[in-house]
Design a protein around this motif. Structure first.
Motif, PDB file in Angstrom:
ATOM      1  N   LEU A  30       0.818  -1.205   0.000  1.00 11.13           N
ATOM      2  CA  LEU A  30       0.000   0.000   0.000  1.00 11.13           C
ATOM      3  C   LEU A  30       0.856   1.261   0.000  1.00 11.13           C
ATOM      4  O   LEU A  30       0.382   2.327  -0.362  1.00 11.13           O
ATOM      5  N   GLY A  31       2.114   1.167   0.408  1.00  9.00           N
ATOM      6  CA  GLY A  31       3.008   2.311   0.415  1.00  9.00           C
ATOM      7  C   GLY A  31       3.580   2.655  -0.945  1.00  9.00           C
ATOM      8  O   GLY A  31       4.232   3.676  -1.109  1.00  9.00           O
ATOM      9  N   PRO A  77      -4.011   5.589   6.821  1.00  7.19           N
ATOM     10  CA  PRO A  77      -4.396   4.397   7.592  1.00  7.19           C
ATOM     11  C   PRO A  77      -5.084   3.348   6.707  1.00  7.19           C
ATOM     12  O   PRO A  77      -5.755   3.692   5.730  1.00  7.19           O
ATOM     13  N   LEU A  78      -4.944   2.100   7.086  1.00  8.29           N
ATOM     14  CA  LEU A  78      -5.565   1.003   6.340  1.00  8.29           C
ATOM     15  C   LEU A  78      -7.072   1.203   6.233  1.00  8.29           C
ATOM     16  O   LEU A  78      -7.665   0.922   5.190  1.00  8.29           O
ATOM     17  N   GLU A  79      -7.700   1.711   7.274  1.00  5.47           N
ATOM     18  CA  GLU A  79      -9.148   1.939   7.262  1.00  5.47           C
ATOM     19  C   GLU A  79      -9.563   2.803   6.072  1.00  5.47           C
ATOM     20  O   GLU A  79     -10.596   2.569   5.451  1.00  5.47           O
ATOM     21  N   HIS A  80      -8.753   3.783   5.718  1.00  2.43           N
ATOM     22  CA  HIS A  80      -9.091   4.661   4.604  1.00  2.43           C
ATOM     23  C   HIS A  80      -9.062   3.904   3.271  1.00  2.43           C
ATOM     24  O   HIS A  80      -9.884   4.153   2.394  1.00  2.43           O
ATOM     25  N   PHE A  81      -8.131   2.968   3.129  1.00  2.00           N
ATOM     26  CA  PHE A  81      -8.098   2.130   1.924  1.00  2.00           C
ATOM     27  C   PHE A  81      -9.343   1.246   1.851  1.00  2.00           C
ATOM     28  O   PHE A  81      -9.904   1.037   0.780  1.00  2.00           O
ATOM     29  N   LEU A  82      -9.756   0.723   2.998  1.00  3.31           N
ATOM     30  CA  LEU A  82     -10.949  -0.140   3.037  1.00  3.31           C
ATOM     31  C   LEU A  82     -12.185   0.621   2.584  1.00  3.31           C
ATOM     32  O   LEU A  82     -12.986   0.126   1.795  1.00  3.31           O
TER      33      LEU A  82
END
Length: 106
Positions: A30-31, A77-82
């Motif tokens: 994701l980076g 944050p991962l939540e934003h990708f979700l």
């Protein structure tokens, strides 16, 4: 799981609506700056501005957060990708553009 960056870190992201299996995402991938470019491309293809995408998130994302996802994915944050993947109706396979980075498909 090994990647070109070494050993991948996989985190569960919830159940896949299609398969009923758990989805996992390589947070190292994701980076990659290309991930942000892909998100921007998918958002534009959906005919959404950053502000409209934020509105569709139900208050989870702001326009500034969407911009960060696209320009600095390694800081988001991962939540934003979700949330983004749900709004754009995309899988992590598509966002990462590498099926080897995701186990269980969405």
């Amino acid at each position: 799981m090994a990647t070109e960056h070494g050993v991948a870190i996989l985190l569960p992201t919830g159940s896949s609506a299609k398969s009923g299996e758990q989805d996992f995402v390589d947070i190292i991938a994701l980076g990659n700056p290309e991930v942000g470019k892909r998100l921007a491309s998918y958002r534009k293809k959906a005919g959404l501005s950053q502000e409209q995408m934020a509105e569709r998130s139900g208050g989870v994302l702001t326009q500034r957060m969407v911009s960060r996802l696209e320009k600095q994915p390694e800081k988001a944050p991962l939540e934003h990708f979700l949330v983004a993947k749900q709004i754009l109706n995309r899988s992590f396979d598509e966002i990462l553009n590498k099926a080897s980075h995701v186990i269980g498909g969405a």
